[in-house]
Structure formats: C-alpha cells, structure tokens
Design a protein around this motif. Sequence first.
Motif, PDB file in Angstrom:
ATOM      1  N   TRP A  64       1.133  -1.330   0.188  1.00 50.14           N
ATOM      2  CA  TRP A  64       0.241  -0.596  -0.105  1.00 50.14           C
ATOM      3  C   TRP A  64       1.472   0.864  -0.273  1.00 50.14           C
ATOM      4  O   TRP A  64       0.592   2.186  -0.093  1.00 50.14           O
ATOM      5  CB  TRP A  64      -0.850   0.154   1.411  1.00 50.14           C
ATOM      6  CG  TRP A  64      -1.935  -1.744   1.350  1.00 50.14           C
ATOM      7  CD1 TRP A  64      -2.496  -2.206   0.044  1.00 50.14           C
ATOM      8  CD2 TRP A  64      -3.092  -1.342   2.530  1.00 50.14           C
ATOM      9  NE1 TRP A  64      -3.002  -2.342   0.427  1.00 50.14           N
ATOM     10  CE2 TRP A  64      -3.793  -2.553   1.479  1.00 50.14           C
ATOM     11  CE3 TRP A  64      -2.868  -1.103   3.817  1.00 50.14           C
ATOM     12  CZ2 TRP A  64      -4.487  -2.998   2.942  1.00 50.14           C
ATOM     13  CZ3 TRP A  64      -3.786  -1.765   4.771  1.00 50.14           C
ATOM     14  CH2 TRP A  64      -5.145  -2.189   3.865  1.00 50.14           C
ATOM     15  N   VAL A  65       1.853   1.268   0.633  1.00 51.16           N
ATOM     16  CA  VAL A  65       3.666   2.300   0.047  1.00 51.16           C
ATOM     17  C   VAL A  65       3.947   2.157  -0.618  1.00 51.16           C
ATOM     18  O   VAL A  65       4.533   1.073  -1.559  1.00 51.16           O
ATOM     19  CB  VAL A  65       3.906   2.678   2.054  1.00 51.16           C
ATOM     20  CG1 VAL A  65       3.199   2.888   2.523  1.00 51.16           C
ATOM     21  CG2 VAL A  65       4.606   1.435   2.281  1.00 51.16           C
ATOM     22  N   LEU A  66       5.019   3.416  -0.998  1.00 55.88           N
ATOM     23  CA  LEU A  66       5.289   3.083  -1.871  1.00 55.88           C
ATOM     24  C   LEU A  66       7.041   2.557  -0.610  1.00 55.88           C
ATOM     25  O   LEU A  66       7.193   2.959   0.171  1.00 55.88           O
ATOM     26  CB  LEU A  66       6.474   4.659  -2.253  1.00 55.88           C
ATOM     27  CG  LEU A  66       5.175   4.874  -3.767  1.00 55.88           C
ATOM     28  CD1 LEU A  66       5.187   6.564  -4.005  1.00 55.88           C
ATOM     29  CD2 LEU A  66       4.945   4.544  -4.763  1.00 55.88           C
ATOM     30  N   PRO A  67       8.438   2.463  -1.404  1.00 56.21           N
ATOM     31  CA  PRO A  67       9.535   2.001  -1.516  1.00 56.21           C
ATOM     32  C   PRO A  67       9.983   2.618  -0.258  1.00 56.21           C
ATOM     33  O   PRO A  67      10.315   2.543   1.229  1.00 56.21           O
ATOM     34  CB  PRO A  67      10.407   1.271  -2.359  1.00 56.21           C
ATOM     35  CG  PRO A  67       9.530   0.971  -3.158  1.00 56.21           C
ATOM     36  CD  PRO A  67       8.179   2.424  -3.215  1.00 56.21           C
ATOM     37  N   ASP A  68       9.601   4.501  -0.316  1.00 55.85           N
ATOM     38  CA  ASP A  68      10.995   5.348   0.340  1.00 55.85           C
ATOM     39  C   ASP A  68       9.760   5.146   2.173  1.00 55.85           C
ATOM     40  O   ASP A  68      10.166   6.729   2.114  1.00 55.85           O
ATOM     41  CB  ASP A  68      10.703   6.318  -0.785  1.00 55.85           C
ATOM     42  CG  ASP A  68       9.974   7.194  -0.922  1.00 55.85           C
ATOM     43  OD1 ASP A  68       8.613   6.848  -0.790  1.00 55.85           O
ATOM     44  OD2 ASP A  68      10.015   7.886  -1.713  1.00 55.85           O
ATOM     45  N   GLY A  69       8.689   4.771   1.420  1.00 54.38           N
ATOM     46  CA  GLY A  69       7.428   5.195   3.025  1.00 54.38           C
ATOM     47  C   GLY A  69       7.672   3.829   3.770  1.00 54.38           C
ATOM     48  O   GLY A  69       7.200   3.690   4.350  1.00 54.38           O
ATOM     49  N   PHE A  70       8.394   3.187   3.924  1.00 58.03           N
ATOM     50  CA  PHE A  70       8.810   2.128   4.424  1.00 58.03           C
ATOM     51  C   PHE A  70       8.827   2.512   6.172  1.00 58.03           C
ATOM     52  O   PHE A  70       8.384   2.225   6.889  1.00 58.03           O
ATOM     53  CB  PHE A  70       9.453   0.867   4.302  1.00 58.03           C
ATOM     54  CG  PHE A  70       9.513  -0.046   5.398  1.00 58.03           C
ATOM     55  CD1 PHE A  70       8.363  -1.006   4.706  1.00 58.03           C
ATOM     56  CD2 PHE A  70      10.947  -0.368   6.352  1.00 58.03           C
ATOM     57  CE1 PHE A  70       8.297  -1.818   6.147  1.00 58.03           C
ATOM     58  CE2 PHE A  70      10.144  -1.562   6.815  1.00 58.03           C
ATOM     59  CZ  PHE A  70       9.418  -2.780   7.007  1.00 58.03           C
TER      60      PHE A  70
END
Length: 425
Positions: free
Chosen positions: A66-72
């Motif tokens: 549900w999130v982009l990789p940089d939002g982990f």
Amino acid sequence: MPQVKIVARNFMDMVASLPVMKLDMLYDNSFICEAILRSLPPLAKKYVLQMLYIDIPITAKSMEEWVLPDGFSKHKVAIDRLIQLRVMTETFDRKKEATYQLNPKFQFNLQKHIIHGGILPREPMPSNITVRLPSLEELEAYAVEQWECFLLNLISSSEGGKTTNISSSMMKIFQRGLLSQRDDREPPRLTESGFQFLLMDTIAQLWYIIREYITNAEERGVDSADLIAFLLELSFHVTGKGRKESWFIPTKLATNLSISLADTTSRKQGFIVIETNFRLYAYSTSKLHCEILRLFARVEYQLPNLIVGAINKESLYKAFQNGITSEQIVSFLQQNAHPRVAERIPSVPENVTDQIRLWESDLNRVEMTPAHFYDEFPSKDVFEAACDFAREYGGLLWEDSKRMRLVVKADILTEMKEFLRRQKQ
C-alpha cells in the motif's frame, strides 16, 4: 522542539498505556473512536479507513504494497501506533508471517459513527443562563488569561511571589517535576525541566500538565480511564456552548486536546523580531512573554505593546546553566517569529542562531587534564591494586581491565611511582 528531560506526550500516549481491559472499554464510545482516528499519523488514518469494512485478516506483505518503498519508515511508525492503541491486532501464523486486523469493537463503533453520525447528550439551557454566556472572543481571552496566570504563577513561585486563585492542591500536581523545594523556609526553585517547560509550545505544555493530572488521578480516587474518556469527549463539544443545568463551557484549549503536536493550525501568531545585531523586539502586551524572554535574553525596557531587549553571551550562559539548550532557544524564536519575518527563510538570522549554538559549545569544550598512561602490568592483581590505589587518591581517569591499561592524573605521579615500586618488591 527538542527536549532534554521533559517530554511532551499527547493523550494517545496515555491511552496506549492503559490496561487492555480499560482500553477496550473506551472503544464502547463511538466519539472516542473518532477522537483516536483524528489523532493518528496520516498513514495510520489511511490504513484504518481502508480496513474499516474488511472483516478478514490482511497479511503484512499485502499492507506493505500500500506504500511506496521510500515510505517504509512511516509505514512502520503507523503500524506500531495502531498496535500500541489496540486499534489493530497483530497475529502470526505457523510460518511466523504477520497478519493484521482491526479491533472488532473499534471497527463496529467507528462504522456506526461514520454512517449514522452522533450528537452528544445535551439538555436545553435555561434562558437566564444563555443570556449570560460569553462570546467566543471573551472565552478565548479568558482561556489565554487563565493559562498565562498558571505560567506566571510557576515563575513567581520560584521567586517567592504571590500565588493565584488556582487551588494549592492542583498547583502541586501541575508543578510536580517543574519546581523543587529543599524546605519550607525557602521558596521553590524552577528545575531544569521547569525552565524547558516554559519554552514549550502551548499545546505541548497542556499535554504535559494533563499527563501529570491523569497520572495522579488514582490518588484522588478517580479512574484514569474515565478521566481520559471525559477529556477526549470534550473535543466534540462546540467551543463556547454550555451543557446541562450545572453547565460548563469548553474553551479552544479543551476542544483541541485530541489534535496532533504536528498540527499548527491552532498555534498563536508570533510576536518576536530578531535583528542581525542580536537586538530583540517583542510586540506583545503580555507580562508572561516578558518573563519568558528574561530566561535567555536581557530585557531592557517594556512599553505598553513592545518589549525591547538583546541576546548576549551573559544572558545565554545563564539559560544554559539552568538547563535550557541552544536548540530550544532557537526553536522558540522560530516558532514565535512575528508575521512580518515569519515568511522569511530563515525567520531568525543565521548569524544569530549560529552564535547561540557556538556560545553553548563554549561551555562543552574538552577539559585538558595532565595525565600518565600505564600498561604492561605483571599480573591482573597488580593492575587491580593500582586501579584501587589511584581511585582512592581521586586520580583515576580511565581503565581498561581487559588489556590492563590505566590512565591517572599527573597530580599523583609521585605516589603512583612509590606504590608500583613496592609492588615489585
């Protein structure tokens, strides 16, 4: 604003610390469920709303998509917060893979609240009361006056000043950790945390006080969960509207209790202008503002609507010795910048912020101490005996027991030589 000892936490930290049974009881109230939703980080809110009508567990891998990789990193913060508040439960299957599901009680009551809405129970107020209700402007002025009264009392108490109309029992609770007193013969003194508290944002200050009030609720025979529920419910009352015959009128401070520290919409307008020559101009009629500025600046004079002063080395050294840091002072100046300069980048001149930090670093310089280094001890016993000897004389600076190395002050060089000579005999 960075803090050293005093940490401002909001209601949700208090909610998360409740026992599981009491926390689940809170979620019987649909208004509290919405208050919890309001307080969550943006990504956590998104997860709750996406899962609101899903009745089966969702795998951790699915949620990560549900999130982009940089939002982990934000994803992890959101998941941790939801689990802390028991808004979401985490389970593991045989393969030790995590799955998540909303708390059924929280999910049901939030669904009901979103679909049907809700109105807090209210009784019509008699006309003889409604005609006396204050306007929103009067209510705002009253709230500001009462809050400043409390903060001024905190400062004046440390100076032996007169107390205000706030009850002494409440002041003792509120001041816990902010004031210290050796005995009854001398006035209380502001602690390091007390000085830091005065520079905090109003919302952060309010949360600190409420946290202390809730923490000590059990001593007064009040259930902390009931108190939290009442205070959270306040955020759904209309500012300035009374309730029941024994009526009360919530102020903006009360109705904003469940907002996030990151929400700046309710922050006051700034009032400080700092010039490159370290001159300070504060456009304010508040006595409190003047007293707070005295914590780190030299106030020269105060006009009806203007405080004039300067930041210098002496005033800052006094602040640093009281436990206030350069970052807290810079943050306070930035957060309270006058609208005329608030839009500038930076709002406080760089030479001023850099110098404030440099003056603080002057107090934290490395202290040079003449010393002697010893190694190659013949045995562990001799090394430990040398350490004990140096420690007894107050000359031990450093020891490495694994490699049998030792550093002692040069002041005890003669004594140390004599001690080691005797060990060889």
